[in-house]
Scaffold this motif. Sequence first.
Motif, mmCIF file in Angstrom:
data_model
loop_
_atom_site.group_PDB
_atom_site.id
_atom_site.type_symbol
_atom_site.label_atom_id
_atom_site.label_comp_id
_atom_site.label_asym_id
_atom_site.label_seq_id
_atom_site.Cartn_x
_atom_site.Cartn_y
_atom_site.Cartn_z
ATOM 1 N N GLY A 1 4.306 -3.205 1.095
ATOM 2 C CA GLY A 1 3.720 -3.735 -0.137
ATOM 3 C C GLY A 1 3.801 -5.248 -0.239
ATOM 4 O O GLY A 1 2.920 -5.897 -0.820
ATOM 5 N N TYR A 2 4.845 -5.824 0.344
ATOM 6 C CA TYR A 2 5.006 -7.291 0.258
ATOM 7 C C TYR A 2 3.822 -8.039 0.866
ATOM 8 O O TYR A 2 3.576 -9.193 0.540
ATOM 9 N N LEU A 3 3.080 -7.364 1.758
ATOM 10 C CA LEU A 3 1.931 -8.051 2.362
ATOM 11 C C LEU A 3 0.841 -8.355 1.329
ATOM 12 O O LEU A 3 0.002 -9.215 1.557
ATOM 13 N N GLU A 4 0.875 -7.634 0.217
ATOM 14 C CA GLU A 4 -0.102 -7.923 -0.838
ATOM 15 C C GLU A 4 0.500 -8.756 -1.949
ATOM 16 O O GLU A 4 -0.225 -9.346 -2.748
ATOM 17 N N VAL A 5 1.813 -8.784 -2.037
ATOM 18 C CA VAL A 5 2.468 -9.523 -3.124
ATOM 19 C C VAL A 5 2.560 -11.010 -2.788
ATOM 20 O O VAL A 5 2.222 -11.866 -3.607
ATOM 21 N N ALA A 6 2.998 -11.311 -1.579
ATOM 22 C CA ALA A 6 3.123 -12.720 -1.173
ATOM 23 C C ALA A 6 1.741 -13.375 -1.253
ATOM 24 O O ALA A 6 0.752 -12.787 -0.830
ATOM 25 N N PRO A 7 1.682 -14.595 -1.811
ATOM 26 C CA PRO A 7 0.354 -15.205 -2.014
ATOM 27 C C PRO A 7 -0.366 -15.592 -0.730
ATOM 28 O O PRO A 7 -1.581 -15.694 -0.714
ATOM 29 N N TRP A 8 0.391 -15.795 0.360
ATOM 30 C CA TRP A 8 -0.251 -16.165 1.623
ATOM 31 C C TRP A 8 0.227 -15.250 2.739
ATOM 32 O O TRP A 8 1.406 -14.881 2.788
ATOM 33 N N LEU A 9 -0.708 -14.938 3.616
ATOM 34 C CA LEU A 9 -0.339 -14.322 4.895
ATOM 35 C C LEU A 9 -0.756 -15.307 5.976
ATOM 36 O O LEU A 9 -1.901 -15.768 5.988
ATOM 37 N N VAL A 10 0.167 -15.634 6.840
ATOM 38 C CA VAL A 10 -0.161 -16.533 7.946
ATOM 39 C C VAL A 10 0.019 -15.733 9.236
ATOM 40 O O VAL A 10 1.093 -15.180 9.482
ATOM 41 N N LEU A 44 8.888 -13.793 6.335
ATOM 42 C CA LEU A 44 9.433 -12.735 7.170
ATOM 43 C C LEU A 44 8.716 -12.803 8.506
ATOM 44 O O LEU A 44 7.489 -12.942 8.539
ATOM 45 N N THR A 45 9.459 -12.749 9.594
ATOM 46 C CA THR A 45 8.809 -12.701 10.912
ATOM 47 C C THR A 45 8.422 -11.245 11.155
ATOM 48 O O THR A 45 9.160 -10.478 11.760
ATOM 49 N N HIS A 46 7.253 -10.887 10.639
ATOM 50 C CA HIS A 46 6.839 -9.491 10.642
ATOM 51 C C HIS A 46 5.974 -9.218 11.872
ATOM 52 O O HIS A 46 5.034 -9.959 12.153
ATOM 53 N N THR A 47 6.321 -8.134 12.590
ATOM 54 C CA THR A 47 5.540 -7.786 13.781
ATOM 55 C C THR A 47 5.141 -6.314 13.701
ATOM 56 O O THR A 47 5.709 -5.476 14.395
ATOM 57 N N PRO A 48 4.179 -6.019 12.818
ATOM 58 C CA PRO A 48 3.723 -4.621 12.766
ATOM 59 C C PRO A 48 3.275 -4.229 14.162
ATOM 60 O O PRO A 48 2.692 -5.035 14.879
ATOM 61 N N ASN A 49 3.599 -3.027 14.534
ATOM 62 C CA ASN A 49 3.477 -2.651 15.938
ATOM 63 C C ASN A 49 2.584 -1.409 16.093
ATOM 64 O O ASN A 49 2.884 -0.410 15.488
ATOM 65 N N PRO A 50 1.508 -1.473 16.860
ATOM 66 C CA PRO A 50 0.893 -2.624 17.519
ATOM 67 C C PRO A 50 0.099 -3.457 16.521
ATOM 68 O O PRO A 50 -0.253 -2.963 15.453
ATOM 69 N N PRO A 62 -2.292 -11.568 18.728
ATOM 70 C CA PRO A 62 -1.481 -11.699 17.509
ATOM 71 C C PRO A 62 -0.010 -11.769 17.892
ATOM 72 O O PRO A 62 0.463 -10.970 18.703
ATOM 73 N N TYR A 63 0.699 -12.727 17.316
ATOM 74 C CA TYR A 63 2.066 -12.996 17.757
ATOM 75 C C TYR A 63 3.084 -12.635 16.666
ATOM 76 O O TYR A 63 3.992 -11.871 16.897
ATOM 77 N N ILE A 64 2.909 -13.210 15.480
ATOM 78 C CA ILE A 64 3.759 -12.856 14.337
ATOM 79 C C ILE A 64 2.920 -12.954 13.068
ATOM 80 O O ILE A 64 2.091 -13.861 12.931
ATOM 81 N N LEU A 65 3.146 -12.030 12.164
ATOM 82 C CA LEU A 65 2.499 -12.059 10.851
ATOM 83 C C LEU A 65 3.545 -12.500 9.826
ATOM 84 O O LEU A 65 4.578 -11.855 9.681
ATOM 85 N N PHE A 66 3.265 -13.616 9.152
ATOM 86 C CA PHE A 66 4.216 -14.175 8.187
ATOM 87 C C PHE A 66 3.706 -14.023 6.753
ATOM 88 O O PHE A 66 2.772 -14.751 6.377
ATOM 89 N N PRO A 67 4.281 -13.153 5.922
ATOM 90 C CA PRO A 67 4.028 -13.277 4.491
ATOM 91 C C PRO A 67 4.762 -14.528 4.013
ATOM 92 O O PRO A 67 5.904 -14.760 4.420
ATOM 93 N N VAL A 68 4.112 -15.325 3.185
ATOM 94 C CA VAL A 68 4.721 -16.577 2.722
ATOM 95 C C VAL A 68 4.648 -16.653 1.204
ATOM 96 O O VAL A 68 3.586 -16.435 0.614
ATOM 97 N N GLY A 69 5.786 -16.951 0.590
ATOM 98 C CA GLY A 69 5.803 -17.101 -0.867
ATOM 99 C C GLY A 69 7.199 -17.445 -1.331
ATOM 100 O O GLY A 69 8.081 -17.759 -0.521
#
Length: 230
Positions: free
Chosen positions: A118-127, A171-177, A193-200
């Motif tokens: 859920g945090y992937l939608e809460v954090a205002p940015w995904l990098v 968060l250094t998020h690495t959904p797999n794959p 794709p290397y790392i998905l970062f929610p940022v907030g």
Amino acid sequence: MEHRHPFVPYKPERYEPEEMVRRGEEFHRLVDRRRSVRQFSPEPVPYRCVELAVRAANTAPSGAHQQPWKFVVIGDPETRRRVREAAEAEERQNYEGGRLPPEWRAALEPLETGSDKGYLEVAPWLVVCFAEKYGLTSEGEKVRHYYVNESVGIACGLFITALHVMGLSTLTHTPNPMAFLGEICRRPANERPYILFPVGYAAEGGEVPDLARKPLEEALIPMYVNLGLS
Ligand code: IYR
């Protein structure tokens, strides 16, 4: 050689030993307060801050100075929702579908992670950081890249540190794959794709696992170093 770089003088700051130690201690205190966060506040964060973190990442050393990274910044709710749904679909197969090997599952248990992202939608940015496995000339010829993992890893370290300095969390998020990230971000085949970062901002009242840093004696092996103890 034809394509030699011109060389220019370089004069980094120098400090007295006491000042070196003081600065080192201060920096350690700062980075030691960083934690990976999975509970974010929906509060908006200025784009400028994300840009500054990418600017910091973009200073990383890299193999043959090829700078094999790319940071895609996602801010719109619809794309964040698509990322969340795709990440959760993969993670459901991991956690509920038995795709995570037992050993991996056991390693994750203390972190209490699960397929809910859920945090992937809460954090205002995904990098999304992408690693350029190889480069492409303007004619479309492949250019070999060197030390891609090391280079992109260092860039990501600078990225998370820059966010932390600004009081932001990630968060250094690495959904797999994570191939779905290449599709959603419409990246070419040479980018992985290397790392998905929610940022907030971290959510107020949020919690993190009570983890300890590895003891220095385990992280640091002074070999033939005169510690001045005897
Ligand atoms: N990618 C999964 C699993 C996961 C893996 C590691 I290694 C972690 O440190 C945390 C989670 C997930 O995001 O849940």
